[in-house]
Design an enzyme around this catalytic site. Structure first.
Site, PDB file in Angstrom:
ATOM      1  N   CYS A 133      32.188  10.912  12.675  1.00 51.26           N
ATOM      2  CA  CYS A 133      31.833  12.403  12.715  1.00 51.26           C
ATOM      3  C   CYS A 133      32.621  13.016  13.782  1.00 51.26           C
ATOM      4  O   CYS A 133      33.153  14.006  13.711  1.00 51.26           O
ATOM      5  CB  CYS A 133      30.446  12.800  13.014  1.00 51.26           C
ATOM      6  SG  CYS A 133      29.265  11.245  13.948  1.00 51.26           S
ATOM      7  N   HIS A 246      27.798  18.477  16.713  1.00 49.10           N
ATOM      8  CA  HIS A 246      28.559  17.991  17.610  1.00 49.10           C
ATOM      9  C   HIS A 246      29.382  18.807  18.251  1.00 49.10           C
ATOM     10  O   HIS A 246      29.965  19.610  17.616  1.00 49.10           O
ATOM     11  CB  HIS A 246      29.268  16.749  17.108  1.00 49.10           C
ATOM     12  CG  HIS A 246      28.385  15.559  16.698  1.00 49.10           C
ATOM     13  ND1 HIS A 246      27.203  15.241  16.757  1.00 49.10           N
ATOM     14  CD2 HIS A 246      28.935  14.404  16.186  1.00 49.10           C
ATOM     15  CE1 HIS A 246      26.783  14.076  16.166  1.00 49.10           C
ATOM     16  NE2 HIS A 246      27.918  13.527  15.849  1.00 49.10           N
TER      17      HIS A 246
HETATM   18  O1  25A Z   1      26.017   0.695  10.448  1.00 45.38           O
HETATM   19  P1  25A Z   1      26.364   1.942  10.998  1.00 45.38           P
HETATM   20  O2  25A Z   1      27.790   2.088   9.833  1.00 45.38           O
HETATM   21  O3  25A Z   1      26.831   2.026  12.380  1.00 45.38           O
HETATM   22  O4  25A Z   1      25.263   2.938  10.140  1.00 45.38           O
HETATM   23  C1  25A Z   1      24.143   2.971  10.912  1.00 45.38           C
HETATM   24  C2  25A Z   1      23.091   4.119  10.425  1.00 45.38           C
HETATM   25  O5  25A Z   1      24.089   5.465  10.633  1.00 45.38           O
HETATM   26  C3  25A Z   1      23.747   6.313   9.555  1.00 45.38           C
HETATM   27  C4  25A Z   1      22.864   5.642   8.618  1.00 45.38           C
HETATM   28  O6  25A Z   1      21.211   6.074   8.847  1.00 45.38           O
HETATM   29  C5  25A Z   1      23.204   4.318   8.633  1.00 45.38           C
HETATM   30  O7  25A Z   1      21.912   3.487   8.442  1.00 45.38           O
HETATM   31  N1  25A Z   1      25.151   6.623   9.143  1.00 45.38           N
HETATM   32  C6  25A Z   1      26.018   6.133   8.122  1.00 45.38           C
HETATM   33  N2  25A Z   1      26.933   6.605   8.243  1.00 45.38           N
HETATM   34  C7  25A Z   1      27.038   7.749   8.903  1.00 45.38           C
HETATM   35  C8  25A Z   1      27.969   8.809   9.205  1.00 45.38           C
HETATM   36  N3  25A Z   1      29.052   9.197   8.683  1.00 45.38           N
HETATM   37  C9  25A Z   1      25.761   7.953   9.392  1.00 45.38           C
HETATM   38  N4  25A Z   1      25.213   8.501  10.364  1.00 45.38           N
HETATM   39  C10 25A Z   1      26.143   9.748  10.565  1.00 45.38           C
HETATM   40  N5  25A Z   1      27.490   9.787  10.126  1.00 45.38           N
HETATM   41  P2  25A Z   1      20.377   6.900   7.711  1.00 45.38           P
HETATM   42  O8  25A Z   1      19.310   6.891   8.136  1.00 45.38           O
HETATM   43  O9  25A Z   1      21.084   8.231   7.588  1.00 45.38           O
HETATM   44  O10 25A Z   1      20.652   6.382   6.435  1.00 45.38           O
HETATM   45  C11 25A Z   1      19.946   4.905   6.103  1.00 45.38           C
HETATM   46  C12 25A Z   1      20.135   4.974   4.624  1.00 45.38           C
HETATM   47  O11 25A Z   1      20.725   3.705   4.069  1.00 45.38           O
HETATM   48  C13 25A Z   1      19.761   3.288   3.174  1.00 45.38           C
HETATM   49  N6  25A Z   1      19.567   1.852   2.948  1.00 45.38           N
HETATM   50  C14 25A Z   1      19.196   0.988   3.998  1.00 45.38           C
HETATM   51  N7  25A Z   1      19.254  -0.209   3.297  1.00 45.38           N
HETATM   52  C15 25A Z   1      19.750  -0.264   2.113  1.00 45.38           C
HETATM   53  C16 25A Z   1      19.842   1.056   2.054  1.00 45.38           C
HETATM   54  N8  25A Z   1      20.331   1.613   0.923  1.00 45.38           N
HETATM   55  C17 25A Z   1      20.664   0.717  -0.091  1.00 45.38           C
HETATM   56  N9  25A Z   1      20.555  -0.655  -0.187  1.00 45.38           N
HETATM   57  C18 25A Z   1      20.042  -1.178   1.100  1.00 45.38           C
HETATM   58  N10 25A Z   1      19.765  -2.271   1.241  1.00 45.38           N
HETATM   59  C19 25A Z   1      18.382   3.654   3.647  1.00 45.38           C
HETATM   60  O12 25A Z   1      17.413   3.815   2.517  1.00 45.38           O
HETATM   61  C20 25A Z   1      18.749   5.332   3.852  1.00 45.38           C
HETATM   62  O13 25A Z   1      18.880   5.954   3.086  1.00 45.38           O
HETATM   63  P3  25A Z   1      15.956   3.186   2.901  1.00 45.38           P
HETATM   64  O14 25A Z   1      15.156   3.079   1.598  1.00 45.38           O
HETATM   65  O15 25A Z   1      16.048   1.955   3.917  1.00 45.38           O
HETATM   66  O16 25A Z   1      15.269   4.352   4.016  1.00 45.38           O
HETATM   67  C21 25A Z   1      14.324   5.150   3.529  1.00 45.38           C
HETATM   68  C22 25A Z   1      13.783   5.885   4.661  1.00 45.38           C
HETATM   69  O17 25A Z   1      12.911   4.941   5.319  1.00 45.38           O
HETATM   70  C23 25A Z   1      13.515   5.216   6.696  1.00 45.38           C
HETATM   71  N11 25A Z   1      13.524   3.870   7.245  1.00 45.38           N
HETATM   72  C24 25A Z   1      14.804   3.335   7.713  1.00 45.38           C
HETATM   73  N12 25A Z   1      14.864   2.002   8.258  1.00 45.38           N
HETATM   74  C25 25A Z   1      13.528   2.065   8.488  1.00 45.38           C
HETATM   75  C26 25A Z   1      12.765   3.054   7.975  1.00 45.38           C
HETATM   76  N13 25A Z   1      11.399   3.304   7.747  1.00 45.38           N
HETATM   77  C27 25A Z   1      10.693   2.028   8.360  1.00 45.38           C
HETATM   78  N14 25A Z   1      11.213   1.059   8.920  1.00 45.38           N
HETATM   79  C28 25A Z   1      12.674   0.929   9.080  1.00 45.38           C
HETATM   80  N15 25A Z   1      13.228   0.020   9.492  1.00 45.38           N
HETATM   81  C29 25A Z   1      14.651   5.896   6.779  1.00 45.38           C
HETATM   82  O18 25A Z   1      14.437   7.305   7.687  1.00 45.38           O
HETATM   83  C30 25A Z   1      14.762   6.516   5.351  1.00 45.38           C
HETATM   84  O19 25A Z   1      14.454   8.155   5.372  1.00 45.38           O
HETATM   85  O1  L14 Z   2      30.206   7.122  11.609  1.00 40.87           O
HETATM   86  O2  L14 Z   2      25.396   9.205  16.191  1.00 40.87           O
HETATM   87  O3  L14 Z   2      30.335   5.168  12.818  1.00 40.87           O
HETATM   88  O4  L14 Z   2      24.395   7.325  16.140  1.00 40.87           O
HETATM   89  C1  L14 Z   2      27.373   5.706  13.575  1.00 40.87           C
HETATM   90  C2  L14 Z   2      26.511   6.136  14.771  1.00 40.87           C
HETATM   91  C3  L14 Z   2      28.120   7.901  13.028  1.00 40.87           C
HETATM   92  C4  L14 Z   2      27.361   8.556  14.367  1.00 40.87           C
HETATM   93  C5  L14 Z   2      29.708   6.348  12.498  1.00 40.87           C
HETATM   94  C6  L14 Z   2      25.278   8.253  15.793  1.00 40.87           C
HETATM   95  C7  L14 Z   2      28.432   6.532  13.383  1.00 40.87           C
HETATM   96  C8  L14 Z   2      26.172   7.492  14.677  1.00 40.87           C
END
Ligand code: 25A
Ligand code: L14
Length: 339
Positions: A133, A246
């Site tokens: 981002c 941001h």
């Molecule tokens: O690994 P990375 O790339 O660094 O990314 C880490 C996190 O950054 C966000 C995203 O978080 C990701 O998990 N992200 C990714 N790309 C991004 C970007 N470009 C970014 N942020 C900014 N810019 P997120 O919370 O936005 O999204 C997480 C989503 O992923 C789904 N998910 C998880 N495991 C999955 C899956 N989908 C399919 N298959 C899988 N195996 C997740 O769905 C969510 O939609 P969910 O069902 O797990 O979550 C539903 C709700 O539950 C909450 N929650 C999450 N973790 C927990 C939880 N509740 C209780 N316990 C938990 N451990 C969440 O808030 C969600 O609303």
């Molecule tokens: O897209 O703000 O690599 O915590 C993962 C961490 C986006 C931002 C990515 C955060 C990021 C994120």
């Protein structure tokens, strides 16, 4: 590979997350030609529904054959899920636009910001990476300056909203703020320190060189997107108690002289950029104004008086829109336009 169609079957993986939610809203708002929308998340979300174009859509869990019949899949479920599922999806003929950090630096995978390097889309092999981002909003602004005067070096400091981390981080900021205002003890779960009324010089994990992974993403992804590995970038990324949007202080050294006015003119004509710069009227970009907007806003355009050819800018954009969901949907739009 993608075939030209009237309407496409589109999937959102991580649909219940902060970015996934925004992806669904963006597809709807931009009237992406969708034949059917499929929503996926983890078991935690099974049984939930999310609204799309007035109807409630079920949230499914992924299975080995889930991608059959899906043309385009927008992934935002974290790097671990992308590592496992993007190749599975690509193999079944679906084009993946991946928001995670998993594939961005893979030389086989295009890393695309449509305003900057849409051409790269041509060489995809089933996976296209959506950049970080903070990097996206910076390169949208660097590109016109690079074209006008060739960027040599960038020093950037970011002020990043908690929504980048997801919904749990937004809840934590809200909870800590209300707890503090009510003289209650603060609990930290998502971040290692209190984020309310504070600034944390720490985004993503620390690496061996002392920088954070977020900082090195800005360094490496900028070069790849700009297609110029001679550009030197150094970054300090900071988490601030802001929900959405941001902000970045960007110092740029160029090869040729660009006056503040010439920079303003170059930026004013650039796609996706809005120049918002009238300090005498207290006009400059603010996170609270840019939240919910598509463009990247730039203001405080000044010459750096300490070097021959230097500029200072203040750049703000909505991290969930241009920083994530919007850029991914724009990639999908370009893709179907050129298919
Ligand atoms: O690994 P990375 O790339 O660094 O990314 C880490 C996190 O950054 C966000 C995203 O978080 C990701 O998990 N992200 C990714 N790309 C991004 C970007 N470009 C970014 N942020 C900014 N810019 P997120 O919370 O936005 O999204 C997480 C989503 O992923 C789904 N998910 C998880 N495991 C999955 C899956 N989908 C399919 N298959 C899988 N195996 C997740 O769905 C969510 O939609 P969910 O069902 O797990 O979550 C539903 C709700 O539950 C909450 N929650 C999450 N973790 C927990 C939880 N509740 C209780 N316990 C938990 N451990 C969440 O808030 C969600 O609303
Ligand atoms: O897209 O703000 O690599 O915590 C993962 C961490 C986006 C931002 C990515 C955060 C990021 C994120």
């Amino acid at each position: 590979m993608l075939k030209k169609k009237e309407r496409y079957v589109v999937a959102v993986l991580g649909a219940t997350g902060a970015v996934g939610n925004e992806m669904i809203a963006t597809l709807e708002a931009r009237e992406f030609p969708i034949a059917k929308l499929r929503l996926f998340a983890s078991e935690r979300s099974e049984g939930r529904t999310l609204e799309f174009e007035g109807s409630e859509m079920p949230v499914e869990t992924l299975k080995e054959d889930s991608f059959k019949g899906i043309d385009i899949a927008l992934f935002s479920a974290g790097a671990e899920r992308s590592k496992i599922w993007a190749p599975v999806a690509a193999k079944s003929g679906c084009v993946v636009i991946d928001n995670s950090s998993q594939w961005r630096m893979d030389p086989e995978v295009p890393l695309v910001v449509p305003e900057v390097n849409a051409d790269e889309l041509k060489r995809h092999k089933g996976i296209i990476a959506n950049p970080n981002c903070s990097t996206i909003q910076m390169v949208v602004v660097l590109k016109p300056i690079h074209d006008a005067a060739k960027v040599r070096r960038v020093v950037v400091t970011t002020f990043q909203a908690v929504s980048g981390t997801g919904k749990k981080a937004m809840d934590e900021l809200l909870q800590q703020t209300t707890d503090l205002l009510n003289f209650r003890e603060v609990k930290c779960a998502v971040y290692p320190h209190q984020i309310a009324f504070n600034c944390l010089p720490h985004i993503d994990k620390f690496l061996e060189n002392g920088y954070t992974k977020e900082e090195m993403k800005m360094v490496n992804e900028t070069k790849k997107i700009m297609g110029d590995y001679s550009i030197r970038v150094t970054a300090t990324t900071v988490r601030v108690p802001v929900f959405r949007g941001h902000s970045e202080s960007v110092n740029i050294e160029t090869e040729r002289k660009l006056t503040a006015n010439a920079a303003r003119a170059a930026l004013a004509g650039a796609p996706g950029v809005v120049v918002y710069d009238a300090p005498e009227k207290n006009i400059y970009p603010l996170a609270i104004d840019c939240a919910g907007k598509d463009e990247t806003y730039v203001g405080r355009i000044r010459e750096d008086e300490t070097i021959e050819n230097g500029l200072n800018l203040w750049v703000v954009s909505d991290n969930l829109r241009k920083g994530a969901a919007l850029n991914a949907v724009q990639i999908a739009e370009k893709l179907i336009e050129t298919t």
